[in-house]
Write a protein that holds these residues in place. Structure first.
Motif, PDB file in Angstrom:
ATOM      1  N   THR A  29      26.736  38.730   3.013  1.00 27.04           N
ATOM      2  CA  THR A  29      27.283  39.354   1.798  1.00 27.04           C
ATOM      3  C   THR A  29      27.990  38.260   1.012  1.00 27.04           C
ATOM      4  OG1 THR A  29      29.482  39.892   2.679  1.00 27.04           O
ATOM      5  CG2 THR A  29      27.717  41.519   3.064  1.00 27.04           C
ATOM      6  N   THR A  30      28.284  38.503  -0.249  1.00 28.49           N
ATOM      7  CA  THR A  30      28.903  37.460  -1.064  1.00 28.49           C
ATOM      8  C   THR A  30      30.303  37.103  -0.584  1.00 28.49           C
ATOM      9  OG1 THR A  30      29.671  39.093  -2.653  1.00 28.49           O
ATOM     10  CG2 THR A  30      27.558  38.014  -3.110  1.00 28.49           C
ATOM     11  N   GLN A  31      30.949  37.975   0.191  1.00 29.41           N
ATOM     12  CA  GLN A  31      32.284  37.669   0.705  1.00 29.41           C
ATOM     13  C   GLN A  31      32.291  37.451   2.217  1.00 29.41           C
ATOM     14  OE1 GLN A  31      35.395  40.151  -0.865  1.00 29.41           O
ATOM     15  NE2 GLN A  31      34.682  39.907  -2.943  1.00 29.41           N
ATOM     16  N   ASP A  32      31.122  37.143   2.782  1.00 30.04           N
ATOM     17  CA  ASP A  32      30.997  36.865   4.210  1.00 30.04           C
ATOM     18  C   ASP A  32      31.499  35.450   4.498  1.00 30.04           C
ATOM     19  OD1 ASP A  32      30.268  36.974   6.896  1.00 30.04           O
ATOM     20  OD2 ASP A  32      28.169  36.499   6.512  1.00 30.04           O
ATOM     21  N   VAL A  33      32.237  35.313   5.581  1.00 29.97           N
ATOM     22  CA  VAL A  33      32.655  34.013   6.096  1.00 29.97           C
ATOM     23  C   VAL A  33      32.291  33.999   7.571  1.00 29.97           C
ATOM     24  CG1 VAL A  33      34.610  32.504   6.599  1.00 29.97           C
ATOM     25  CG2 VAL A  33      34.558  33.791   4.458  1.00 29.97           C
ATOM     26  N   ASP A  34      31.745  32.899   8.045  1.00 34.57           N
ATOM     27  CA  ASP A  34      31.418  32.751   9.462  1.00 34.57           C
ATOM     28  C   ASP A  34      32.352  31.733  10.086  1.00 34.57           C
ATOM     29  OD1 ASP A  34      29.372  34.595   9.259  1.00 34.57           O
ATOM     30  OD2 ASP A  34      27.800  33.094   9.053  1.00 34.57           O
ATOM     31  N   LEU A  35      32.895  32.081  11.259  1.00 32.11           N
ATOM     32  CA  LEU A  35      33.834  31.217  11.961  1.00 32.11           C
ATOM     33  C   LEU A  35      33.272  30.912  13.349  1.00 32.11           C
ATOM     34  CD1 LEU A  35      36.687  29.966  11.490  1.00 32.11           C
ATOM     35  CD2 LEU A  35      37.606  31.914  12.755  1.00 32.11           C
ATOM     36  N   TYR A  36      33.276  29.612  13.691  1.00 30.85           N
ATOM     37  CA  TYR A  36      32.744  29.152  14.970  1.00 30.85           C
ATOM     38  C   TYR A  36      33.835  28.403  15.725  1.00 30.85           C
ATOM     39  CZ  TYR A  36      28.239  30.163  12.852  1.00 30.85           C
ATOM     40  OH  TYR A  36      27.181  30.792  12.243  1.00 30.85           O
ATOM     41  N   GLN A  37      33.963  28.689  17.011  1.00 32.72           N
ATOM     42  CA  GLN A  37      34.858  27.920  17.864  1.00 32.72           C
ATOM     43  C   GLN A  37      34.045  26.773  18.452  1.00 32.72           C
ATOM     44  OE1 GLN A  37      36.046  29.135  21.917  1.00 32.72           O
ATOM     45  NE2 GLN A  37      38.128  29.231  21.079  1.00 32.72           N
ATOM     46  N   ILE A  38      34.556  25.543  18.293  1.00 27.77           N
ATOM     47  CA  ILE A  38      33.859  24.362  18.799  1.00 27.77           C
ATOM     48  C   ILE A  38      34.831  23.497  19.586  1.00 27.77           C
ATOM     49  CG2 ILE A  38      32.093  24.313  16.987  1.00 27.77           C
ATOM     50  CD1 ILE A  38      33.732  22.262  15.480  1.00 27.77           C
ATOM     51  N   ASN A  39      34.342  22.843  20.603  1.00 28.02           N
ATOM     52  CA  ASN A  39      35.129  21.869  21.359  1.00 28.02           C
ATOM     53  C   ASN A  39      34.618  20.484  20.999  1.00 28.02           C
ATOM     54  OD1 ASN A  39      36.752  23.741  22.756  1.00 28.02           O
ATOM     55  ND2 ASN A  39      35.105  24.113  24.196  1.00 28.02           N
ATOM     56  N   LEU A  40      35.564  19.601  20.654  1.00 34.50           N
ATOM     57  CA  LEU A  40      35.202  18.265  20.179  1.00 34.50           C
ATOM     58  C   LEU A  40      35.844  17.182  21.029  1.00 34.50           C
ATOM     59  CD1 LEU A  40      35.726  18.917  16.359  1.00 34.50           C
ATOM     60  CD2 LEU A  40      33.549  18.863  17.607  1.00 34.50           C
ATOM     61  N   GLY A  58      39.662  18.546  21.882  1.00 36.80           N
ATOM     62  CA  GLY A  58      40.227  19.885  21.969  1.00 36.80           C
ATOM     63  C   GLY A  58      39.363  20.935  21.308  1.00 36.80           C
ATOM     64  N   THR A  59      39.950  22.116  21.161  1.00 37.45           N
ATOM     65  CA  THR A  59      39.272  23.273  20.579  1.00 37.45           C
ATOM     66  C   THR A  59      39.621  23.387  19.103  1.00 37.45           C
ATOM     67  OG1 THR A  59      39.315  24.420  22.693  1.00 37.45           O
ATOM     68  CG2 THR A  59      39.031  25.789  20.729  1.00 37.45           C
ATOM     69  N   TYR A  60      38.609  23.655  18.294  1.00 33.25           N
ATOM     70  CA  TYR A  60      38.767  23.798  16.843  1.00 33.25           C
ATOM     71  C   TYR A  60      37.942  24.987  16.368  1.00 33.25           C
ATOM     72  CZ  TYR A  60      40.731  19.140  17.107  1.00 33.25           C
ATOM     73  OH  TYR A  60      41.528  18.074  17.431  1.00 33.25           O
ATOM     74  N   TYR A  61      38.194  25.397  15.133  1.00 36.75           N
ATOM     75  CA  TYR A  61      37.409  26.445  14.487  1.00 36.75           C
ATOM     76  C   TYR A  61      36.810  25.869  13.208  1.00 36.75           C
ATOM     77  CZ  TYR A  61      39.695  29.595  17.699  1.00 36.75           C
ATOM     78  OH  TYR A  61      40.143  30.197  18.847  1.00 36.75           O
ATOM     79  N   LEU A  62      35.507  26.079  13.032  1.00 38.31           N
ATOM     80  CA  LEU A  62      34.792  25.620  11.850  1.00 38.31           C
ATOM     81  C   LEU A  62      34.357  26.853  11.071  1.00 38.31           C
ATOM     82  CD1 LEU A  62      33.475  23.222  10.310  1.00 38.31           C
ATOM     83  CD2 LEU A  62      31.453  23.580  11.756  1.00 38.31           C
ATOM     84  N   GLY A  63      34.781  26.936   9.812  1.00 36.00           N
ATOM     85  CA  GLY A  63      34.440  28.080   8.976  1.00 36.00           C
ATOM     86  C   GLY A  63      33.531  27.684   7.832  1.00 36.00           C
ATOM     87  N   ILE A  64      32.641  28.606   7.435  1.00 35.85           N
ATOM     88  CA  ILE A  64      31.761  28.401   6.290  1.00 35.85           C
ATOM     89  C   ILE A  64      31.694  29.697   5.502  1.00 35.85           C
ATOM     90  CG2 ILE A  64      29.705  28.923   7.694  1.00 35.85           C
ATOM     91  CD1 ILE A  64      28.131  27.051   5.760  1.00 35.85           C
ATOM     92  N   GLY A  65      31.699  29.552   4.185  1.00 39.26           N
ATOM     93  CA  GLY A  65      31.583  30.718   3.313  1.00 39.26           C
ATOM     94  C   GLY A  65      31.142  30.300   1.923  1.00 39.26           C
ATOM     95  N   ASN A  66      31.032  31.279   1.044  1.00 42.20           N
ATOM     96  CA  ASN A  66      30.683  31.050  -0.356  1.00 42.20           C
ATOM     97  C   ASN A  66      31.839  30.406  -1.100  1.00 42.20           C
ATOM     98  OD1 ASN A  66      28.088  31.838  -1.354  1.00 42.20           O
ATOM     99  ND2 ASN A  66      28.574  33.948  -0.800  1.00 42.20           N
ATOM    100  N   PHE A  67      31.502  29.713  -2.196  1.00 40.07           N
ATOM    101  CA  PHE A  67      32.513  29.187  -3.103  1.00 40.07           C
ATOM    102  C   PHE A  67      33.447  30.320  -3.517  1.00 40.07           C
ATOM    103  CE2 PHE A  67      33.748  28.923  -7.603  1.00 40.07           C
ATOM    104  CZ  PHE A  67      34.637  27.876  -7.511  1.00 40.07           C
ATOM    105  N   GLY A  68      34.743  30.039  -3.494  1.00 39.17           N
ATOM    106  CA  GLY A  68      35.737  31.011  -3.935  1.00 39.17           C
ATOM    107  C   GLY A  68      36.409  31.774  -2.814  1.00 39.17           C
ATOM    108  N   MET A  69      35.826  31.761  -1.621  1.00 41.75           N
ATOM    109  CA  MET A  69      36.475  32.413  -0.483  1.00 41.75           C
ATOM    110  C   MET A  69      37.534  31.450   0.052  1.00 41.75           C
ATOM    111  SD  MET A  69      35.304  35.419  -0.213  1.00 41.75           S
ATOM    112  CE  MET A  69      36.091  35.882   1.314  1.00 41.75           C
TER     113      MET A  69
END
Length: 192
Positions: free
Chosen positions: A60-71, A123-134
């Protein structure tokens, strides 16, 4: 006797070769979003080790996806790669293990794709991706401020100790919002 010696050498050679193959590091691969990744610290997808790319979709236009990653220690970089079948104008964000903002990016190098780079400790981090403006928000408001880095890239710097609690659409977002698939390429593989 000579036949026995040749068979023995062959068995030893094959055994040594198989042992060497088992010790080779696993090749990094692409992690695929299985269902909607979620968008907060209680609802995300965990990316397992040995992945150097993430494929998902903005549904959706206001969808954001968040991923937990270990780096691992060192320079971390993530870049969205444009999918020619859609018109996503992405934003990327990196948060620490508590959900506090580290770095984000809107437009990178004159494109509507995003790139973030920063030095991280293991350590553990969160990587987020979404549309411009979120924009990610915490208890006191927006977690990131725009920084006038250059005319070719819009960096976002974390401002304070607020942890991620919600997402809001920026009122001045003028870019047409799109849905579709994305690919995030990581400069290092995720670790255990």
């Amino acid at each position: 006797m000579k036949l026995f010696t040749n068979i023995f050498k062959t068995v030893v050679t094959v055994t040594v070769a198989l042992g060497a193959i088992q010790q080779l590091p696993a090749h990094a691969a692409t992690f695929r979003e299985t269902t909607d990744a979620g968008s907060n610290l209680n609802d995300y997808q965990k990316v397992k080790h040995d992945f150097n790319a993430i494929i998902g979709s903005i549904s959706t236009t206001q969808d954001v996806d968040l991923y937990q990653i270990n780096l691992a220690d060192g320079l971390f970089g993530a870049t969205t790669v444009r999918n020619v079948t859609n018109n996503l104008d992405t934003m990327l964000w990196l948060f620490d293990s508590e959900g506090k903002g580290i770095v984000g990016n809107d437009d990178s190098y004159g494109t509507s794709q995003s790139t973030i780079r920063t030095t991280v400790a293991a350590g553990t981090y969160y990587l987020g991706i979404g549309n411009f403006g979120m924009l990610p928000t915490g208890d006191t408001g927006s977690i990131f401020d725009y920084v006038d880095g250059s005319s070719r890239t819009k960096l976002l710097n974390a401002k304070g100790d607020d942890a991620l609690s919600n997402w809001n659409m920026e009122k001045t977002a003028s870019s047409p919002q799109a849905t579709g698939r994305y690919r995030i390429v990581l400069n290092q593989s995720t670790v255990r």
